[in-house]
Design a protein around this motif. Structure first.
Motif, short mmCIF file in Angstrom:
data_model
loop_
_atom_site.label_atom_id
_atom_site.label_comp_id
_atom_site.label_asym_id
_atom_site.label_seq_id
_atom_site.Cartn_x
_atom_site.Cartn_y
_atom_site.Cartn_z
N CYS A 106 29.58 85.69 30.64
CA CYS A 106 29.69 84.27 30.26
C CYS A 106 28.33 83.78 29.79
CB CYS A 106 30.15 83.44 31.45
SG CYS A 106 30.11 81.65 31.14
N LEU A 107 28.31 83.10 28.66
CA LEU A 107 27.12 82.36 28.25
C LEU A 107 27.28 80.95 28.84
CD1 LEU A 107 26.95 84.77 26.25
CD2 LEU A 107 26.04 83.14 24.57
N LYS A 108 26.57 80.69 29.91
CA LYS A 108 26.71 79.43 30.63
C LYS A 108 25.64 78.46 30.13
CE LYS A 108 26.71 77.52 35.34
NZ LYS A 108 27.78 76.56 35.05
N ASP A 109 26.00 77.72 29.10
CA ASP A 109 25.09 76.77 28.46
C ASP A 109 25.30 75.41 29.14
OD1 ASP A 109 23.37 75.49 26.74
OD2 ASP A 109 24.62 75.74 24.95
N MET A 110 24.88 75.35 30.43
CA MET A 110 25.27 74.26 31.32
C MET A 110 24.69 72.91 30.92
SD MET A 110 22.97 76.57 32.54
CE MET A 110 21.18 76.47 32.56
N TYR B 231 32.31 81.47 26.42
CA TYR B 231 31.22 80.50 26.19
C TYR B 231 31.55 79.17 26.86
CZ TYR B 231 27.90 77.39 23.89
OH TYR B 231 26.92 76.47 23.65
N HIS B 232 30.57 78.68 27.61
CA HIS B 232 30.70 77.41 28.31
C HIS B 232 29.54 76.51 27.92
CE1 HIS B 232 31.39 74.67 31.76
NE2 HIS B 232 30.07 74.58 31.77
N SER B 233 29.84 75.28 27.49
CA SER B 233 28.73 74.38 27.18
C SER B 233 29.15 72.93 27.39
CB SER B 233 28.23 74.57 25.74
OG SER B 233 29.11 73.96 24.83
N HIS B 234 28.14 72.07 27.47
CA HIS B 234 28.37 70.65 27.64
C HIS B 234 28.03 69.91 26.35
CE1 HIS B 234 28.63 71.83 31.81
NE2 HIS B 234 29.13 70.66 32.09
N ALA B 235 28.69 68.79 26.16
CA ALA B 235 28.61 68.08 24.89
C ALA B 235 27.39 67.17 24.77
CB ALA B 235 29.88 67.24 24.69
N GLY B 236 26.86 66.72 25.91
CA GLY B 236 25.86 65.65 25.96
C GLY B 236 24.80 65.63 24.88
N PRO B 237 23.97 66.68 24.73
CA PRO B 237 22.87 66.63 23.76
C PRO B 237 23.33 66.68 22.30
CG PRO B 237 22.43 68.24 25.49
CD PRO B 237 23.87 67.86 25.60
N GLY B 238 24.55 67.19 22.04
CA GLY B 238 25.05 67.15 20.67
C GLY B 238 25.13 68.46 19.93
N PHE B 239 24.69 69.57 20.55
CA PHE B 239 24.70 70.85 19.85
C PHE B 239 26.04 71.59 19.92
CE2 PHE B 239 20.00 71.07 21.15
CZ PHE B 239 19.53 70.74 19.88
N ASN B 240 26.90 71.27 20.89
CA ASN B 240 27.87 72.28 21.31
C ASN B 240 28.99 72.59 20.33
OD1 ASN B 240 29.63 70.07 22.01
ND2 ASN B 240 30.49 71.30 23.65
N MET B 241 29.39 71.69 19.45
CA MET B 241 30.41 72.07 18.46
C MET B 241 29.85 73.12 17.49
SD MET B 241 33.40 70.72 18.91
CE MET B 241 34.31 70.44 17.39
#
Length: 613
Positions: free
Chosen positions: A174-178, A205-215
């Motif tokens: 898993c790429l955990k892009d927390m 792949y796991h990521s959070h939306a907050g900073p704006g990179f994840n899409m």
């Protein structure tokens, strides 16, 4: 033929990233069939770090919750997965080896298929044993690369780490892009490098939306060969949460990937149920700011899963700090003021403590250290003047090897305090303890539970489990919820509002006094929690910060009592704040003449908690 990308709904993390609590088991069982009807998910994250502690905090048995919650997904052929903190199991602090081994046997028996193992230090010594224990128990071992952005955390660093995990037997990576701060192109290169190591290795792949990179990151990793993508859904998507399944599915479909269709009627059904859960009680613990994306998070790199509770906790810290400022004739701070100061201090502190990936528990440690620095400096005190023992454990290497070097001033401070840097296997510091917990259950007349799951729960979360069994946890939660509801529905200034509410826990009524604004609540009424011990002679020992007071942090310690002689530097008790136990130490030798609060009571900064003569 188009490559297929499959989706996972991170239902547990959706809630943790939004606020402080998780749904009750009745709510989970109700929403499961609708999630299944959506038809687009091959996996659902059902439990893991934080989930079970939250159950205990509001008086619910987490073992029954996990069994009931995973069952409908199994019957539908959907895999369930959970979050697993390696050396720390399901909690903030390290776990003995025998408890770690029992962990996987219990979770497999309860119906969890996949365990997502991660260590915020990315130390293979912490992750590899969990890979082995999980496989021995029959679980799918998914080893995580905790993603962050620093001079140390390069593409080569992560590909080499994945190689070690694969060679150790990891079934998946898993790429955990927390925190969602992984840079899209670099993430694509990491996936490509891992697929070059082993073409058929499953990557999620796991990521959070907050900073704006994840899409952009999702598109890059899928182009590089990623197999599964974690998503959220409205009303808990975006903000400090995750990208919404609708947007991700449409983006990947347009890019030529094979993806499952979404039953939109079922989507709306689930969305409505989530909103009903928010309206019921969960929304009282979801700050409005957590619904908003914030590129300021790129700099401190704080994870979405922590931001959920951070914004709730920050209310109390701001209140405490502003109380001090008013008392000392200084202007008060706003939430934004404190948040920016905190973000800047996290960015300052993080390299100084060796670049640990900011994920539980190290995100909390770095954030707590930064917040303590801000709070102390705002009061004219020195930076680093309050460092909890668990944070020192991280700095000294007791929790694993830090990716980078520790700053010289912290090395010097450790020497001055007689602290030594550690190089042993972190597990060696935490001996087996199951027999002790088994004996405690026997003495209390508590059942070990199906598949020893109750024994596991006590061993994994001792303080929370004891509070759950006594009813104190539920009473505290119901009281806090009642206050939040009353505050949200507070009358206009000058109008009369309710002065108290009554909550019932296990058939016992508790009267909760309510104060508006800066007014102090009335004295506890009959039937409320027991009063503090009577005061003795001597000087007050004051709480150094706001939180919950405990005499001990685990059952290996002997609690202090009235009449005990103590030496300067001895630990008198702890304040648990922001998931960290902060030691209260004696400034000088003396004798404890009174303990003014009960273990587990909430205290404010500068409240008297003991007397010494």
């Amino acid at each position: 033929m188009a490559k297929e990308v499959k989706f996972s709904l991170v239902f547990r993390d959706m809630w943790q990233s939004a606020g402080k609590y998780q749904p009750r088991v009745d709510q989970l069982v109700k929403v499961a069939p609708a999630i299944i009807k959506m038809g687009c998910f091959d996996r659902v994250e059902t439990n893991g770090g934080g989930f079970e502690q939250v159950n205990l905090l509001y008086g619910e048995n987490p073992n029954k919750s996990v069994r009931a919650w995973t069952k409908p997904f199994h019957e539908a052929g959907i895999q369930t997965h959970m979050l697993d903190r390696a050396l720390n199991g399901l909690r903030m602090s390290p776990v003995p080896k025998d408890v770690r081994k029992l962990f996987y046997k219990v979770k497999k028996a309860q119906g969890t298929d996949i365990t997502r193992i991660f260590c915020g230090l990315n130390d293979p010594r912490n992750v590899i044993p969990s890979i082995q224990y999980a496989k021995e128990a029959g679980m799918i071992a998914q080893a995580s690369l905790c993603i962050t952005y620093s001079p140390i955390h390069t593409v080569e660093y992560y590909v080499n780490l994945a190689k070690q995990f694969i060679e150790a037997g990891a079934d998946e990576i898993c790429l955990k892009d927390m925190a969602g701060i992984g840079r899209p192109v670099s993430l694509g290169k990491i996936v490509e490098g891992i697929k070059n190591l082993k073409k058929d290795i499953v990557i999620q792949y796991h990521s959070h939306a907050g900073p704006g990179f994840n899409m952009a990151s999702i598109l890059e990793v899928c182009n590089a060969g990623c197999d599964y993508v974690d998503t959220g859904m409205s009303p808990l998507s975006w903000g400090t949460g995750h990208a919404d399944i609708i947007a991700v599915q449409e983006m990947l479909k347009d890019a030529g990937f094979k993806v499952k269709e979404i039953n939109m009627a079922a989507y709306m059904e689930v969305r409505t149920m989530i909103q009903e859960m928010c309206d019921d009680f969960l929304g009282y613990y979801i700050p409005d700011l957590n619904h908003i994306n914030n590129s300021l998070l790129v700099k401190p790199g704080l994870p979405g899963g922590m931001m959920g509770s951070l914004m709730t906790d920050l209310e109390d810290n701001l209140k405490s700090l502003n109380k001090w400022k008013v008392k000392n004739g200084q202007p008060e701070l706003t939430t934004d003021d404190l948040l920016i100061k905190l973000f800047d201090e996290v960015a300052y502190v993080w390299p100084k403590v060796g670049y640990p990936c900011l994920v539980t528990p190290f995100s909390q440690y770095v954030k707590n250290l930064a917040l303590m620095n801000v709070m102390q400096m705002e009061k004219g005190k020195a930076r680093w003047s309050m460092i909890a023992d668990t944070i020192w454990d991280m700095i000294l290497g007791k929790a694993g090897q830090l990716p980078g070097p520790v700053a010289p001033e912290l090395i010097e401070m450790a020497k001055e305090q007689g602290r030594e840097f550690e190089t042993q296997d972190p597990q060696s510091y935490f001996p087996d303890k199951l027999d002790e917990f088994r004996e405690e259950m026997k003495q209390n007349g508590w059942e070990l539970g199906e598949d020893d799951e109750e024994l596991f729960e006590l061993a994994m979360h001792p303080e929370q489990y004891r509070a759950y069994k006594s009813g104190k946890a539920k009473a505290d939660f119901e009281a806090d919820l009642a206050k939040r509801k009353a505050a949200k529905n507070a009358p206009a200034t000058g109008a009369e509002g309710p002065k108290s509410v009554t909550v019932q826990v296990n058939g016992v009524n508790y009267k909760v006094e309510i104060a508006y604004g800066d007014a102090a609540p009335a004295a506890p009424a009959a039937g409320a929690a027991p009063a503090a011990a009577p005061a003795g002679e001597g000087e007050d020992i004051l709480a150094p910060l706001e939180g919950k007071f405990y005499l001990v942090k685990d059952n290996s310690e002997t609690p202090k009592k009235v009449g005990d002689a103590v030496q300067a530097g001895d630990t008198l008790g702890y304040i648990e704040a922001m998931k960290t136990f902060n030691a209260i130490r004696a400034d000088k030798a003396g004798t404890i003449t009174a303990i003014l609060v009960n273990s587990g009571d909430s205290v404010e900064e500068d409240d008297p908690i003991m007397k010494m003569a």
